[in-house]
Design an enzyme around this catalytic site. Structure first.
Site, PDB file in Angstrom:
ATOM      1  N   GLU A 265       0.717  -1.329  -0.027  1.00 46.72           N
ATOM      2  CA  GLU A 265       0.184   0.050  -0.257  1.00 46.72           C
ATOM      3  C   GLU A 265       1.187   1.101   0.123  1.00 46.72           C
ATOM      4  O   GLU A 265       1.957   1.452   1.214  1.00 46.72           O
ATOM      5  CB  GLU A 265      -0.971  -0.158   0.944  1.00 46.72           C
ATOM      6  CG  GLU A 265      -1.970   1.657   1.513  1.00 46.72           C
ATOM      7  CD  GLU A 265      -2.232   1.349   2.768  1.00 46.72           C
ATOM      8  OE1 GLU A 265      -3.475   1.858   2.892  1.00 46.72           O
ATOM      9  OE2 GLU A 265      -2.146   0.049   3.875  1.00 46.72           O
ATOM     10  N   LYS A 331      -9.550   2.681  -3.761  1.00 41.95           N
ATOM     11  CA  LYS A 331     -10.190   1.624  -2.549  1.00 41.95           C
ATOM     12  C   LYS A 331     -11.218   2.423  -1.922  1.00 41.95           C
ATOM     13  O   LYS A 331     -11.522   3.620  -2.248  1.00 41.95           O
ATOM     14  CB  LYS A 331      -9.537   2.381  -1.208  1.00 41.95           C
ATOM     15  CG  LYS A 331      -9.162   1.684   0.191  1.00 41.95           C
ATOM     16  CD  LYS A 331      -8.330   2.103   1.423  1.00 41.95           C
ATOM     17  CE  LYS A 331      -8.631   1.336   3.046  1.00 41.95           C
ATOM     18  NZ  LYS A 331      -7.984   1.955   4.032  1.00 41.95           N
ATOM     19  N   CYS A 383      -6.455  -2.793   2.749  1.00 43.83           N
ATOM     20  CA  CYS A 383      -6.046  -2.916   3.795  1.00 43.83           C
ATOM     21  C   CYS A 383      -7.302  -2.409   4.557  1.00 43.83           C
ATOM     22  O   CYS A 383      -7.685  -4.318   4.433  1.00 43.83           O
ATOM     23  CB  CYS A 383      -5.319  -1.403   4.692  1.00 43.83           C
ATOM     24  SG  CYS A 383      -4.624  -1.368   5.936  1.00 43.83           S
TER      25      CYS A 383
END
Length: 510
Positions: A265, A331, A383
């Site tokens: 990430e 995301k 994440c």
């Protein structure tokens, strides 16, 4: 009359014990002791003591369970140590409201049925995972991934496993209680306990069911690059070239040797838009070596005037890299205060804790295309997203071969947080029957098979790469196809049955 101080001490102890059932401790049986303590507290005859004790149970459980958050608040948010702990306590107090609601409903409706305890807990846990964007951390089902009952997950998901923990704890507690208080009700309790044992037996044996099967001839050789960039250095402009050099060397070692190389990430800690020349060069050399790259970046969409936490794909044959057209995943589920700040005009001026790096991001679209790497389909999650089972499930379809998740758990240092995070990624693999490719900055970098078992793992806090040949699966688990609908249907059915029984007994008394 109960001694309130003894009750409150019991609440604190049983609440804290529950955290031992999760990683990295992994004493899965501790979940049943903790839940039994909670259920005992909720049924105390004095309502005020019961509610206070339940709240204390929640405070002990969540304070111990999410104490790792203080690392990012203090070390990287610039908040004094004492204040970082106060903020953790405030979060724990908020999360404790959900067990408190559970206790209130148990007291209000004088619930005695083991299965209805599980139904009510399922409802309050749904609220905890939904309200204010949700925080479904530390669901007891996760603690069971290495227990004999883990195979409930492909059927009913982590929520179904949590349901089982509540039902099992309540049934055992009910049997013990009736042995001492009302022996005449023991046959009924034994019936329910027997039913639970049958369900447990079916769960254990369901591990022999094959919902999915491996396709060895579609295997990929994948390399995960773990840069081990300290969080203090990650966003330091003076360390930027070192970061590029670390990842460039790790990529070069595996070009032409692996089918896919994954960087974690936000591995390139500046806007992707500022690195066009570097990425175009990387795209060319990757394409020449027939190795594809998936890189965590921070991408600015000029047309939308929005910045995203993103994964971009490089090295595809017959397709040159251009930021605006490259295959990417943005995301969807952002971290409150970490990636966006609610009421930011009010909160940002209050201090550095509300001005962390990457705290002004926008969310991507709910439905995004999967990545295609040499004809294999990878569904992505970045994440925090991996903890939301339904979000991940919705991005998985019949063509999905792997789950890909990248993360940067350097925010939480050498705490229990990254281990809990890994446990949730393992659960996604088990629920959906798909291998998980998990790349991180400082660890825990892993390959996870379709049963949620770790196949290879890199050591934490080490600059290294991890390579594995990993086979995809075909087929779908019941949970993958239906999600939580079967569990919710069972909850409604159990509630209707118990409600009908209550009405029948009431009429007979009249």
């Amino acid at each position: 009359m109960q001694n309130p101080w003894f009750v409150y001490l019991l609440a604190l102890l049983t609440g804290a014990v529950g955290v031992l059932s999760f990683s990295p401790f992994d004493y899965w049986i501790a979940a049943y002791f903790s839940v039994a303590g909670l259920l005992f507290l909720t049924q105390l005859s004095q309502r005020r003591i019961a509610l206070r004790a339940t709240f204390l149970w929640g405070m002990a459980f969540f304070t111990f369970g999410v104490n790792w958050l203080h690392v990012s608040i203090h070390q990287f948010g610039g908040t004094p140590l004492w204040l970082s702990y106060v903020m953790v306590l405030l979060l724990a107090a908020y999360l404790s409201l959900y067990p408190l609601l559970f206790a209130y409903l148990v007291q209000r409706f004088q619930v005695k049925s083991a299965v209805i305890f599980a139904v009510i807990w399922t409802a309050t846990e749904w609220l905890r995972g939904t309200l204010f964007t949700g925080f479904p951390w530390l669901q007891f089902g996760y603690s069971q991934i290495d227990s004999p009952f883990a195979h409930i997950a492909p059927l009913f998901g982590v929520s179904g496993l949590t349901f089982f923990v509540l039902w099992g704890s309540a049934s055992i507690l009910s049997l013990v209680s009736h042995l001492f208080r009302t022996p005449k009700n023991i046959p009924l309790v034994l019936f329910h306990l027997g039913l639970l044992i049958v369900v447990a037996g079916l769960a254990i044996n369901s591990g022999n069911l094959k919902y999915v099967h491996k396709v060895e001839d579609k295997s990929l050789k994948v390399t995960l690059a773990q840069g081990n960039i300290e969080q203090q250095l990650k966003w330091d402009p003076e360390y930027f070239l070192n970061t590029l050099d670390i990842y460039q060397k790790q990529i070069q070692q595996h070009l032409g040797k692996s089918d896919l190389i994954v960087l974690p990430e936000s591995s390139l800690p500046t806007l992707e838009n500022h690195l066009q020349t570097f990425l175009q060069s990387l795209d060319d050399v990757a394409g020449e070596n027939k190795t594809e790259l998936l890189i965590g970046t921070v991408y600015q969409d000029i047309n939308q005037n929005a910045i995203f936490n993103s994964i971009v794909q490089l090295g595809q044959q017959n397709q040159k890299y251009f930021a605006e057209k490259a295959p990417r995943y943005n995301k969807v589920h952002l971290v409150p205060f970490g990636e966006y700040v609610p009421l930011e005009k009010v909160l940002r001026p209050l201090g550095s804790v509300f001005n962390l790096p990457m705290s002004a991001l926008q969310a991507g679209n709910d439905k995004q295309a999967t990545f295609q790497v040499k004809g294999r389909h990878l569904a992505a999650a970045i994440c925090y997203e991996i903890i939301f089972g339904e979000l991940v499930r919705k991005n998985v379809n019949k063509n999905t071969d792997f789950l890909l998740t990248i993360s940067n758990d350097a925010w939480f240092g050498n705490s229990i947080g990254p281990w809990q995070h890994l446990q949730m990624a393992r659960m996604r693999a088990l629920e959906l029957g798909k291998p998980v490719i998990r790349g991180t900055n400082t660890g825990i970098t892993t390959f996870i098979d379709e049963f949620g078992q770790i196949q290879a793992q890199a050591p934490q806090f080490t600059q290294t790469t991890l390579t594995q040949v990993i086979a995809p699966t075909e087929g779908r688990t019941p949970y993958s196809a239906l999600g939580n609908l079967p569990l919710y249907a069972l909850c409604i059915l159990f509630t209707l049955i118990r409600g009908a029984g209550w009405l029948l007994r009431r009429k007979m008394k009249i």
